[in-house]
Design an enzyme around this catalytic site. Sequence first.
Site, PDB file in Angstrom:
ATOM      1  N   HIS A   1      13.386   2.410 -44.418  1.00 35.31           N
ATOM      2  CA  HIS A   1      13.489   1.956 -45.805  1.00 35.31           C
ATOM      3  C   HIS A   1      14.114   0.565 -45.892  1.00 35.31           C
ATOM      4  O   HIS A   1      13.699  -0.273 -46.691  1.00 35.31           O
ATOM      5  CB  HIS A   1      14.326   2.941 -46.621  1.00 35.31           C
TER       6      HIS A   1
ATOM      7  N   GLU B   1      -4.266   8.774 -42.689  1.00 34.71           N
ATOM      8  CA  GLU B   1      -2.865   8.619 -42.282  1.00 34.71           C
ATOM      9  C   GLU B   1      -2.369   9.810 -41.479  1.00 34.71           C
ATOM     10  O   GLU B   1      -1.176   9.918 -41.189  1.00 34.71           O
ATOM     11  CB  GLU B   1      -1.981   8.390 -43.523  1.00 34.71           C
TER      12      GLU B   1
ATOM     13  N   CYS C   1      -3.910  -0.398 -45.614  1.00 31.95           N
ATOM     14  CA  CYS C   1      -2.981  -0.658 -46.716  1.00 31.95           C
ATOM     15  C   CYS C   1      -1.527  -0.464 -46.289  1.00 31.95           C
ATOM     16  O   CYS C   1      -0.637  -0.540 -47.132  1.00 31.95           O
ATOM     17  CB  CYS C   1      -3.295   0.225 -47.916  1.00 31.95           C
TER      18      CYS C   1
ATOM     19  N   ARG D   1      10.028   7.775 -39.540  1.00 33.20           N
ATOM     20  CA  ARG D   1      10.318   6.358 -39.767  1.00 33.20           C
ATOM     21  C   ARG D   1      11.513   6.144 -40.686  1.00 33.20           C
ATOM     22  O   ARG D   1      11.962   5.010 -40.862  1.00 33.20           O
ATOM     23  CB  ARG D   1       9.088   5.643 -40.328  1.00 33.20           C
TER      24      ARG D   1
ATOM     25  N   ASN E   1       1.639   3.310 -42.061  1.00 35.19           N
ATOM     26  CA  ASN E   1       3.046   3.733 -42.055  1.00 35.19           C
ATOM     27  C   ASN E   1       3.160   5.198 -41.631  1.00 35.19           C
ATOM     28  O   ASN E   1       3.892   5.543 -40.698  1.00 35.19           O
ATOM     29  CB  ASN E   1       3.664   3.543 -43.440  1.00 35.19           C
ATOM     30  N   ASP E   2       2.449   6.071 -42.334  1.00 34.90           N
ATOM     31  CA  ASP E   2       2.505   7.490 -41.988  1.00 34.90           C
ATOM     32  C   ASP E   2       1.737   7.794 -40.711  1.00 34.90           C
ATOM     33  O   ASP E   2       2.158   8.642 -39.908  1.00 34.90           O
ATOM     34  CB  ASP E   2       1.955   8.343 -43.139  1.00 34.90           C
TER      35      ASP E   2
ATOM     36  N   ARG F   1      -0.081   2.796 -56.235  1.00 37.54           N
ATOM     37  CA  ARG F   1       0.730   4.012 -56.078  1.00 37.54           C
ATOM     38  C   ARG F   1       1.094   4.501 -57.479  1.00 37.54           C
ATOM     39  O   ARG F   1       1.810   3.817 -58.214  1.00 37.54           O
ATOM     40  CB  ARG F   1       1.980   3.711 -55.265  1.00 37.54           C
TER      41      ARG F   1
END
Length: 572
Positions: free
Chosen positions: A190, A434, A505, A468, A457-458, A297
């Site tokens: 984060h 993902e 993305c 993560r 990311n995932d 989102r």
Amino acid sequence: MTKILQGLPAAPGIGIGQLTIYRPDPFSPERIPLSSPQDPAQEWQNFLDAHGRVDAELKALGQESGAPFAEIFSAHRVILQDRTLLEAIEEAILEQGHTAITATYRVISEFAEQFQAFEDEYFASRSADILDLGRRLLAHLGAPASQIRLPELPPHTILVADDLTPSEIAQLAPTQIQGIALANSAPTAHSAILARSLGIPMVCILGPSLMEQQDGRPAIVDGNRGQLLVEPEEGLYQRYHRLRQDLLIQEVEAMAHAGEPAITLDGVPVPVYANANSPEDVRKSQEVGADGVGLLRTEYLFRSRATPPTVEEQQETYACFLEQVRRLLTVRALDAGGDKPVEFVPLGPENNPFLGLRGIRLLLARPELLRDQWLALQQAAASLGSGQAARASDKEIRFMLPMVSTVDEVKAARSILEPLAGEFPRIKLGIMIEVPSAALMADALAPLVDFFSIGTNDLSQYVLASDRTNSRVAQLADPLHPAVLHLIQRTCQAANGAGKPVSVCGEIAGDPTAVPLLLGLGVAELSVPLPAVPLVKQVIRRWTLSRCRELAETALRCASALEVRNLLAQES
């Protein structure tokens, strides 16, 4: 003599300034003032008053900061309302006779220790969120605050810390901070995502020796190479000063050409879209030259509500967005569950929320949520179809399903959505790639959808079995690991073979050094954080697709993410 600390790049850019070592006061008994309890009922009321102020503070932070801050503060509000937590503090005050401050300290400490002891990494890492909330509660109850106030750091600060919580990063003034150097954390944590959103260069995983540095030392943060240079020699200082000036010039030049299409040197156009987390982001997408919104989102529409938004509320929002985007709007269906709770969907405890009822699984369990979003988007497109200002027919509208892992999930979703299409304008249906199973089954999924969007990311954390959000292991979840790159290539081959567009993305799409590699793997479109749009378009204009493919072939032969990063550093 220059001292170089090597870590990992977390947020790009060059920062030059002086070190400020941030050691927040520990969550310890020394912070708890000694005082006799008042009337227990009054102590409980004192706690409730502080609790209400913290809740209002978190709500305001979420509304003012925008995502991704909003998602984090929303999750903190859910923890704050936890009945077990509140009942334990109430018992400590009313039955055990503690003051509100002492009761809060004891219960928060116990809860954090319990979570830290869990073998499951997700729950262990949530202990930091509980302590963060505890500090907020204690501050509102009158406990002493940290000696260093983050909003009041001096100009040209390079902030050094073991790690930073979202609450701490939200306090930073980007104009004062030249860079961030962390002993722990990770490029996918984060802290890194928030630093990138603020445009602050950051390096992480510099190790415990970082905290041995002294305040006021001149230093340079190289967010591109993952280095902190302490007391740089004059020649090195001048070289970095020129490099930073060159980067600033490149940013100005990129912004000047942001509205122009991104076309490779051999004539291949590459659409560059923006990731949007709020209405403000959608509005700004054209300002930075984005060709549209490649990832909207929608979780912000559903947060901090006792009931989900109505079809009418959503339709009005989507219609406004369609007027603001240039060529494309991609709406991601509600991606809730796991680490993204919503108040009106009580899920109960799960041993591993990242592998639990989230994404498409939650939408299939609550199909009315999926239907309402789809219907609202259909109606928004229809309402603008005859509008003179919007001309919805000139714009592509996409609806994207999150966290798909099987073919059956897509078929089930289609059976819910297709009967609602009717005479509405054509909206393209796609999925997020993902989960490793989706990438491996991309050939079977491609005929069922209109497009793929790869969420690196995932995907990275699932491929490499690394949370993560957990600084102890998050460095493993590197989207440039060859295992992830092979799955990206496989997905692109399936999409291209079926004649379907495929985009990325995830955060890596906004890294200018990684853009040529992604194009070489077969990615046809990019959706990136707003600040990255101009630079990403500029990078595309400097490469041929054939050279990108050569770079990708070399990267796929690497054995580690570090090898890939070194390769990209040589090419950039």
